[in-house]
Design an enzyme around this catalytic site. Structure first.
Site, PDB file in Angstrom:
ATOM      1  N   ASN A  12      -0.326  -4.216  -4.488  1.00 43.57           N
ATOM      2  CA  ASN A  12       0.113  -2.913  -3.998  1.00 43.57           C
ATOM      3  C   ASN A  12      -0.151  -2.882  -2.489  1.00 43.57           C
ATOM      4  O   ASN A  12      -1.301  -2.823  -2.070  1.00 43.57           O
ATOM      5  CB  ASN A  12      -0.693  -1.819  -4.717  1.00 43.57           C
ATOM      6  CG  ASN A  12      -0.441  -0.443  -4.149  1.00 43.57           C
ATOM      7  OD1 ASN A  12       0.485  -0.230  -3.386  1.00 43.57           O
ATOM      8  ND2 ASN A  12      -1.294   0.510  -4.528  1.00 43.57           N
ATOM      9  N   LYS A  14       0.556  -0.592  -0.452  1.00 44.21           N
ATOM     10  CA  LYS A  14       0.307   0.763   0.059  1.00 44.21           C
ATOM     11  C   LYS A  14       1.137   0.991   1.342  1.00 44.21           C
ATOM     12  O   LYS A  14       2.255   0.519   1.415  1.00 44.21           O
ATOM     13  CB  LYS A  14      -1.189   0.996   0.288  1.00 44.21           C
ATOM     14  CG  LYS A  14      -2.004   0.621  -0.943  1.00 44.21           C
ATOM     15  CD  LYS A  14      -3.429   1.067  -0.851  1.00 44.21           C
ATOM     16  CE  LYS A  14      -4.173   0.559  -2.077  1.00 44.21           C
ATOM     17  NZ  LYS A  14      -5.526   1.069  -2.176  1.00 44.21           N
ATOM     18  N   HIS A  94      -1.208   6.138  -9.489  1.00 41.48           N
ATOM     19  CA  HIS A  94      -2.310   5.521  -8.732  1.00 41.48           C
ATOM     20  C   HIS A  94      -3.294   6.632  -8.329  1.00 41.48           C
ATOM     21  O   HIS A  94      -2.878   7.767  -8.057  1.00 41.48           O
ATOM     22  CB  HIS A  94      -1.751   4.817  -7.488  1.00 41.48           C
ATOM     23  CG  HIS A  94      -2.764   3.968  -6.800  1.00 41.48           C
ATOM     24  ND1 HIS A  94      -3.707   4.494  -5.951  1.00 41.48           N
ATOM     25  CD2 HIS A  94      -3.011   2.634  -6.860  1.00 41.48           C
ATOM     26  CE1 HIS A  94      -4.475   3.517  -5.503  1.00 41.48           C
ATOM     27  NE2 HIS A  94      -4.072   2.369  -6.047  1.00 41.48           N
ATOM     28  N   GLU A  96      -4.682   7.271  -5.692  1.00 44.42           N
ATOM     29  CA  GLU A  96      -4.368   7.895  -4.395  1.00 44.42           C
ATOM     30  C   GLU A  96      -3.252   8.932  -4.528  1.00 44.42           C
ATOM     31  O   GLU A  96      -3.158   9.851  -3.719  1.00 44.42           O
ATOM     32  CB  GLU A  96      -4.011   6.802  -3.367  1.00 44.42           C
ATOM     33  CG  GLU A  96      -5.250   6.010  -2.964  1.00 44.42           C
ATOM     34  CD  GLU A  96      -4.990   4.615  -2.424  1.00 44.42           C
ATOM     35  OE1 GLU A  96      -3.830   4.293  -2.084  1.00 44.42           O
ATOM     36  OE2 GLU A  96      -5.954   3.832  -2.357  1.00 44.42           O
ATOM     37  N   GLU A 160      -8.190   1.204 -13.212  1.00 43.49           N
ATOM     38  CA  GLU A 160      -8.724   1.129 -11.864  1.00 43.49           C
ATOM     39  C   GLU A 160      -9.808   2.185 -11.689  1.00 43.49           C
ATOM     40  O   GLU A 160      -9.497   3.359 -11.415  1.00 43.49           O
ATOM     41  CB  GLU A 160      -7.610   1.392 -10.842  1.00 43.49           C
ATOM     42  CG  GLU A 160      -6.469   0.401 -10.922  1.00 43.49           C
ATOM     43  CD  GLU A 160      -5.771   0.274  -9.580  1.00 43.49           C
ATOM     44  OE1 GLU A 160      -5.790  -0.832  -9.035  1.00 43.49           O
ATOM     45  OE2 GLU A 160      -5.256   1.281  -9.067  1.00 43.49           O
ATOM     46  N   GLY A 166     -10.747  -0.130  -2.992  1.00 41.01           N
ATOM     47  CA  GLY A 166     -10.878  -0.202  -1.537  1.00 41.01           C
ATOM     48  C   GLY A 166     -12.299  -0.060  -1.042  1.00 41.01           C
ATOM     49  O   GLY A 166     -12.528   0.158   0.146  1.00 41.01           O
ATOM     50  N   SER A 198     -10.998  -3.742  -5.960  1.00 39.95           N
ATOM     51  CA  SER A 198     -11.661  -4.770  -5.156  1.00 39.95           C
ATOM     52  C   SER A 198     -11.609  -6.161  -5.793  1.00 39.95           C
ATOM     53  O   SER A 198     -12.585  -6.917  -5.743  1.00 39.95           O
ATOM     54  CB  SER A 198     -13.098  -4.354  -4.851  1.00 39.95           C
ATOM     55  OG  SER A 198     -13.110  -3.138  -4.112  1.00 39.95           O
ATOM     56  N   GLY A 220      -6.171  -4.472  -1.074  1.00 39.75           N
ATOM     57  CA  GLY A 220      -6.452  -5.192   0.174  1.00 39.75           C
ATOM     58  C   GLY A 220      -6.167  -6.689   0.122  1.00 39.75           C
ATOM     59  O   GLY A 220      -5.516  -7.237   1.027  1.00 39.75           O
TER      60      GLY A 220
HETATM   61  C1  PEP Z   1      -5.506  -0.508  -5.477  1.00 43.63           C
HETATM   62  O1  PEP Z   1      -5.110   0.054  -4.474  1.00 43.63           O
HETATM   63  O2  PEP Z   1      -4.911  -0.304  -6.549  1.00 43.63           O
HETATM   64  C2  PEP Z   1      -6.661  -1.382  -5.370  1.00 43.63           C
HETATM   65  C3  PEP Z   1      -7.163  -1.871  -6.460  1.00 43.63           C
HETATM   66  O3  PEP Z   1      -7.130  -1.627  -4.104  1.00 43.63           O
HETATM   67  P1  PEP Z   1      -8.283  -2.704  -3.700  1.00 43.63           P
HETATM   68  O4  PEP Z   1      -7.940  -4.000  -4.370  1.00 43.63           O
HETATM   69  O5  PEP Z   1      -8.201  -2.790  -2.213  1.00 43.63           O
HETATM   70  O6  PEP Z   1      -9.567  -2.147  -4.204  1.00 43.63           O
END
Ligand code: PEP
Length: 238
Positions: A12, A14, A94, A96, A160, A166, A198, A220
């Site tokens: 993703n 973003k 998600h 966010e 998640e 993040g 992460s 990320g």
């Molecule tokens: C995400 O945005 O779905 C995510 C898991 O981000 P990260 O891997 O950066 O924690």
């Protein structure tokens, strides 16, 4: 015994990337050739502005969609538009987006829209740190799934934990294992279950080896094709 579902490794992006990033799928394919990864799917979900210009080499997806086909919804993108631009998947719910107001009912309606357009929705669920500390993680996630997942045939669940996105904090393999086993019991044997939070090359092997982890949703570490390829290579062959 380990799962036998086809692994899905999804990035993703973003709100990252300009037109120069549209060649990243071919960069990825140069690092990890398609001929070596017939056992798994690799998906990149770029900003909608890049979707139609992305190179070949991986599957493509959207990061969100509106529930309607079209209309007076300034700034939104429909599932049909994503499909038209080359998507085969769309991330829905998600954290966010949920933090900006998407309810379980919205997520449910968007998942129906995705199916209507011929996309596979990746429906995200996950508890906050407070909910986990209060011992409510499994109840929260199971309630989210009950309310967010419509009666559709094809979908993917991404677990998640909100506190792991993040932040560099990853759920322990035991926490992920427990949650994925609970989700598996709820949704049945054919739904791919992704872990997100992460995920990095350093922890991917351990997480992807878990019985009911069928892939990863990566933020990320999915911006860099070397690290995305390293994570994809860590997915076991079913
Ligand atoms: C995400 O945005 O779905 C995510 C898991 O981000 P990260 O891997 O950066 O924690």
């Amino acid at each position: 015994m380990r799962q036998t579902l086809r692994p899905l490794i999804a990035a993703n992006w973003k709100m990252h990337g300009d037109l120069s990033w549209t060649s990243k799928p071919s960069d990825f394919a140069a690092i990890y050739p398609a001929s070596e990864r017939g056992h798994l799917d690799v998906l990149i979900c770029p900003p909608a502005t890049l979707l139609a210009s992305m190179n070949d080499g991986v599957l493509l997806g959207g990061q969100d969609c509106h529930a309607a086909v079209s209309g007076a919804h300034t700034g939104d993108v429909s599932a049909e538009m994503l499909k038209d631009a080359g998507a085969t998947y769309v991330i829905i719910g998600h954290s966010e987006r949920r933090a900006r107001g998407d309810t379980n009912a919205d997520v449910n309606a968007k998942a129906i829209a995705a199916t209507r357009a011929g996309l596979i929705p990746i429906i995200c669920v996950g508890e906050t740190e407070n909910e986990r500390d209060a011992g409510q993680a499994e109840t929260v996630v199971s309630d989210q799934i009950r309310a967010s997942v419509p009666d559709i045939e094809a979908y993917v669940i991404a677990y998640e934990p909100v506190w792991a996105i993040g932040t560099g904090k990853t759920a322990t393999p035991k926490d992920v294992d427990d949650m994925h086993n609970a989700i598996r019991a709820q949704v049945g044997p054919t739904v791919q279950l992704l872990y997100g939070g992460s995920v990095k090359p350093a922890n991917a092997t351990e997480l992807l080896a878990l019985k009911n982890v069928d892939g990863a949703l990566i933020g990320g570490a999915g911006l860099d094709m070397e690290s995305l390829a390293a994570i994809a290579r860590a997915a076991p062959k079913p």
